[in-house]
Design a protein around this motif. Structure first.
Motif, PDB file in Angstrom:
ATOM      1  N   VAL A   1      44.835  12.266   3.805  1.00  0.00           N
ATOM      2  CA  VAL A   1      43.869  11.795   2.813  1.00  0.00           C
ATOM      3  C   VAL A   1      43.069  10.616   3.356  1.00  0.00           C
ATOM      4  O   VAL A   1      41.847  10.537   3.171  1.00  0.00           O
ATOM      5  CB  VAL A   1      44.580  11.421   1.500  1.00  0.00           C
ATOM      6  N   ALA A   2      43.731   9.690   4.048  1.00  0.00           N
ATOM      7  CA  ALA A   2      43.045   8.516   4.573  1.00  0.00           C
ATOM      8  C   ALA A   2      41.974   8.904   5.590  1.00  0.00           C
ATOM      9  O   ALA A   2      40.899   8.284   5.655  1.00  0.00           O
ATOM     10  CB  ALA A   2      44.049   7.558   5.213  1.00  0.00           C
TER      11      ALA A   2
ATOM     12  N   ALA B   1      34.364   9.937   4.585  1.00  0.00           N
ATOM     13  CA  ALA B   1      33.481   9.922   3.411  1.00  0.00           C
ATOM     14  C   ALA B   1      32.811   8.565   3.236  1.00  0.00           C
ATOM     15  O   ALA B   1      31.617   8.473   2.939  1.00  0.00           O
ATOM     16  CB  ALA B   1      34.271  10.292   2.162  1.00  0.00           C
ATOM     17  N   MET B   2      33.572   7.473   3.420  1.00  0.00           N
ATOM     18  CA  MET B   2      33.014   6.139   3.252  1.00  0.00           C
ATOM     19  C   MET B   2      31.999   5.803   4.342  1.00  0.00           C
ATOM     20  O   MET B   2      31.100   4.990   4.147  1.00  0.00           O
ATOM     21  CB  MET B   2      34.136   5.093   3.246  1.00  0.00           C
TER      22      MET B   2
ATOM     23  N   GLU C   1      29.946  10.441   6.618  1.00  0.00           N
ATOM     24  CA  GLU C   1      30.027  11.629   7.461  1.00  0.00           C
ATOM     25  C   GLU C   1      30.286  12.895   6.640  1.00  0.00           C
ATOM     26  O   GLU C   1      30.048  14.002   7.126  1.00  0.00           O
ATOM     27  CB  GLU C   1      31.133  11.454   8.504  1.00  0.00           C
ATOM     28  N   LEU C   2      30.796  12.741   5.422  1.00  0.00           N
ATOM     29  CA  LEU C   2      31.105  13.883   4.565  1.00  0.00           C
ATOM     30  C   LEU C   2      30.442  13.700   3.215  1.00  0.00           C
ATOM     31  O   LEU C   2      30.227  12.568   2.756  1.00  0.00           O
ATOM     32  CB  LEU C   2      32.630  14.020   4.364  1.00  0.00           C
ATOM     33  N   ASP C   3      30.112  14.817   2.554  1.00  0.00           N
ATOM     34  CA  ASP C   3      29.629  14.765   1.180  1.00  0.00           C
ATOM     35  C   ASP C   3      30.729  14.194   0.302  1.00  0.00           C
ATOM     36  O   ASP C   3      31.874  14.680   0.319  1.00  0.00           O
ATOM     37  CB  ASP C   3      29.237  16.163   0.704  1.00  0.00           C
ATOM     38  N   PHE C   4      30.388  13.173  -0.507  1.00  0.00           N
ATOM     39  CA  PHE C   4      31.427  12.468  -1.250  1.00  0.00           C
ATOM     40  C   PHE C   4      32.108  13.373  -2.270  1.00  0.00           C
ATOM     41  O   PHE C   4      33.341  13.396  -2.367  1.00  0.00           O
ATOM     42  CB  PHE C   4      30.841  11.242  -1.952  1.00  0.00           C
ATOM     43  N   ALA C   5      31.321  14.106  -3.043  1.00  0.00           N
ATOM     44  CA  ALA C   5      31.911  14.944  -4.086  1.00  0.00           C
ATOM     45  C   ALA C   5      32.849  15.990  -3.490  1.00  0.00           C
ATOM     46  O   ALA C   5      33.967  16.208  -3.990  1.00  0.00           O
ATOM     47  CB  ALA C   5      30.813  15.620  -4.907  1.00  0.00           C
ATOM     48  N   ALA C   6      32.417  16.648  -2.413  1.00  0.00           N
ATOM     49  CA  ALA C   6      33.262  17.670  -1.782  1.00  0.00           C
ATOM     50  C   ALA C   6      34.523  17.051  -1.199  1.00  0.00           C
ATOM     51  O   ALA C   6      35.625  17.611  -1.329  1.00  0.00           O
ATOM     52  CB  ALA C   6      32.465  18.391  -0.700  1.00  0.00           C
ATOM     53  N   SER C   7      34.371  15.891  -0.557  1.00  0.00           N
ATOM     54  CA  SER C   7      35.551  15.256   0.036  1.00  0.00           C
ATOM     55  C   SER C   7      36.508  14.766  -1.038  1.00  0.00           C
ATOM     56  O   SER C   7      37.731  14.799  -0.849  1.00  0.00           O
ATOM     57  CB  SER C   7      35.122  14.089   0.921  1.00  0.00           C
ATOM     58  N   LEU C   8      35.969  14.305  -2.179  1.00  0.00           N
ATOM     59  CA  LEU C   8      36.829  13.859  -3.268  1.00  0.00           C
ATOM     60  C   LEU C   8      37.670  15.010  -3.800  1.00  0.00           C
ATOM     61  O   LEU C   8      38.892  14.878  -4.011  1.00  0.00           O
ATOM     62  CB  LEU C   8      35.986  13.255  -4.396  1.00  0.00           C
TER      63      LEU C   8
ATOM     64  N   GLY D   1      30.910   1.160   0.692  1.00  0.00           N
ATOM     65  CA  GLY D   1      30.928   2.506   1.219  1.00  0.00           C
ATOM     66  C   GLY D   1      29.568   3.182   1.181  1.00  0.00           C
ATOM     67  O   GLY D   1      28.629   2.715   0.527  1.00  0.00           O
ATOM     68  N   ALA D   2      29.489   4.317   1.877  1.00  0.00           N
ATOM     69  CA  ALA D   2      28.218   5.047   1.944  1.00  0.00           C
ATOM     70  C   ALA D   2      27.752   5.496   0.569  1.00  0.00           C
ATOM     71  O   ALA D   2      26.551   5.591   0.322  1.00  0.00           O
ATOM     72  CB  ALA D   2      28.363   6.245   2.881  1.00  0.00           C
ATOM     73  N   ASN D   3      28.699   5.773  -0.344  1.00  0.00           N
ATOM     74  CA  ASN D   3      28.288   6.195  -1.687  1.00  0.00           C
ATOM     75  C   ASN D   3      27.762   5.034  -2.527  1.00  0.00           C
ATOM     76  O   ASN D   3      27.340   5.223  -3.666  1.00  0.00           O
ATOM     77  CB  ASN D   3      29.454   6.886  -2.407  1.00  0.00           C
ATOM     78  N   ASP D   4      27.744   3.827  -1.965  1.00  0.00           N
ATOM     79  CA  ASP D   4      27.174   2.664  -2.663  1.00  0.00           C
ATOM     80  C   ASP D   4      25.728   2.390  -2.247  1.00  0.00           C
ATOM     81  O   ASP D   4      25.036   1.595  -2.885  1.00  0.00           O
ATOM     82  CB  ASP D   4      28.009   1.404  -2.386  1.00  0.00           C
TER      83      ASP D   4
END
Length: 483
Positions: free
Chosen positions: A290-291, A297-298, A301-308, A427-430
């Motif tokens: 998970v880490a 994701a942060m 490099e990955l789509d946040f929703a898909a990685s979540l 993070g990237a989603n911010d």
């Protein structure tokens, strides 16, 4: 017997020895003057009395651009005390068309000064023969100190660190060098807009060895050459930060800088020091897997929703009361409580917008006195009292787009202009919410975030340092925290 000579009364008017007034010498900003211009000063200092009608012959051409506010008025003498007063309105009445002023908040990296107490000029116990370690990139002075992870081309060889030579604080030479750096950025300005004027204030903690300094200056570089949002990323500014072991945050000097009303925060690795989903994964022995997904994701490099969704699926079977078990292990970031207390006393609305999970976001809101908490909702099986490994479809995923939308909707609901908002994340989603807010700060953030966010702060002693960006001093912050 001769009478004693009365003491000289205080005077703020023209001094015969200096030829200038006390107020003139201590103006924060000097009026620009691109060429010689006759003024009242020249008339008053002539030995012969000038007829009143001679004043009409004075020429204040548009080329000299010296406003009437820059001309010191005649002194006013109090008949009773003999004290002489004068006043100047240079700051009160700006000239038409004057460029905007910018504010640079400089933070010195006092937590990790380079070569502390080793240089003989700075430490009496040290000897000239003492070994001085080789210069390195100071932690926090660049998005990353790893060449492999550096997002652009490798950095140039590090300049010699100057803070260990001239003081582990924002020294006078550091400030002079900063002003010189700003002046070099005005090379493409029009000739009449190339004279840099500035003032500064020491915000904390010592007026003689300040750790945080605020520098107000004008004019800014020509926008066609260097837009405002690119000034902090300019090579000259970056080089200055590395040389002096500091970080700079730039803001327009407007009323909205000093009087913000809404602040939104990310939760994981911002208000708290853990990534909650990684801690939950540790309960079922999949923390490593998970880490690894969380880190990618942060970093964007990955789509946040898909990685979540992928990470949440690995939590299937975790006891539903896992959040209660986690609360004692959560470490709130140093200074977060004090920061929130200060902002609440200033009248802020506070919210946490988290890609984590609602139970812990609600708990954190209670601990810090936040007004709103938005996070993701997990589904649990009531029969087995365990997590199903799914997200509740009744609630939207709090990804980058939703964080940005929440910021906008909260500001609209409170009737707060976006210029009066502030966002903090790592993070990237911010990134979208950091770019949307009036002030977006990447707090000890991932490399990609530091490169794209409007501002970054890695070397703050605690989150409380963010209050300095509002122009408050250490004394004022202590007043807000008292009681």
């Amino acid at each position: 017997m001769a009478s004693p000579i009365p003491p000289r009364k205080p005077s703020l008017a023209k001094d015969s020895l200096t030829g200038s007034s006390y107020l003139d010498d201590h103006l924060e900003y000097k009026a620009r003057q691109t060429g010689p211009s006759p003024s009242i000063d020249g008339v008053l200092e002539q030995p012969a009395r000038v007829p009143r009608n001679a004043m009409s012959n004075l020429s204040l051409s548009s080329a000299s651009r010296r406003s009437i506010s820059a001309i010191p008025p005649s002194p006013i003498i109090s008949q009773e005390s003999g004290t002489v007063h004068t006043i100047s309105h240079t700051n009160c009445i700006p000239e038409p068309g004057d460029p905007a002023r910018l504010v640079a908040t400089i933070f010195y990296n006092s937590s990790t000064p380079r070569h502390p107490h080793l240089h003989p000029d700075q430490s009496p116990p040290a000897k000239p023969t003492d070994f001085i370690p080789a210069p390195e990139i100071a932690e926090g002075s660049a998005p990353t100190t790893s060449i492999q992870e550096y997002p652009l081309e490798p950095p140039a060889p590090e300049p010699e660190p100057l803070d260990h030579l001239y003081g582990a604080y924002i020294s006078q030479l550091c400030l002079t060098h900063f002003l010189s750096t700003l002046d070099s950025l005005l090379i493409h300005n029009e000739p009449e807009e190339r004279r840099l004027t500035s003032s500064h204030r020491c915000l904390a903690p010592d007026p003689f060895k300040p750790r945080v300094m605020e520098v107000t200056f004008t004019p800014p570089p020509k926008p066609q050459y260097l837009p405002f949002d690119l000034i902090p990323k300019h090579e000259s500014i970056y080089k200055f930060e590395r040389e002096w072991n500091c970080e700079i945050i730039l803001q327009p000097n407007t009323v909205y800088r000093r009087h913000k009303r809404l602040c939104v925060f990310d939760m994981d690795s911002t208000l708290i020091q853990q990534e909650v989903i990684d801690e939950i994964a540790a309960f079922v022995g999949v923390k490593k897997e998970v880490a690894a997904i969380t880190e990618r994701a942060m970093n964007g490099e990955l789509d946040f929703a898909a990685s979540l969704k992928a990470r949440v699926s690995l939590l299937k079977g975790v006891p539903a009361d896992v959040f209660e078990r986690l609360k004692p292990k959560i470490v709130i970031t140093p200074g977060a409580k004090e920061l929130c207390k200060c902002l609440k006393r200033l009248g802020f609305t506070l919210a946490v917008l988290s890609g984590g999970f609602q139970p812990l976001a609600d708990w954190l809101a209670g601990e810090l006195g936040l007004d709103h908490a938005f996070a993701n909702h997990l589904v649990s099986n009531e029969k087995t009292n365990t997590l199903t490994g799914e997200l509740d479809p009744a609630y939207p995923i709090v990804d980058s787009a939703h964080k940005q939308a929440l910021l906008i909707s909260l500001a609209k609901e409170k009737k707060i202009p976006l210029a009066q908002t502030m966002a903090v994340g790592d993070g990237a989603n911010d990134i979208p919410m950091l770019k949307t807010a009036g002030l977006g700060v990447a707090w000890k953030a991932k490399s990609k975030v530091q490169m794209e966010a409007p501002a970054r702060l890695n070397i703050g002693e605690s989150m409380l340092d963010l209050v300095y960006l509002l122009g408050l001093t250490k004394e004022e912050i202590d007043q807000l925290l008292s009681g």
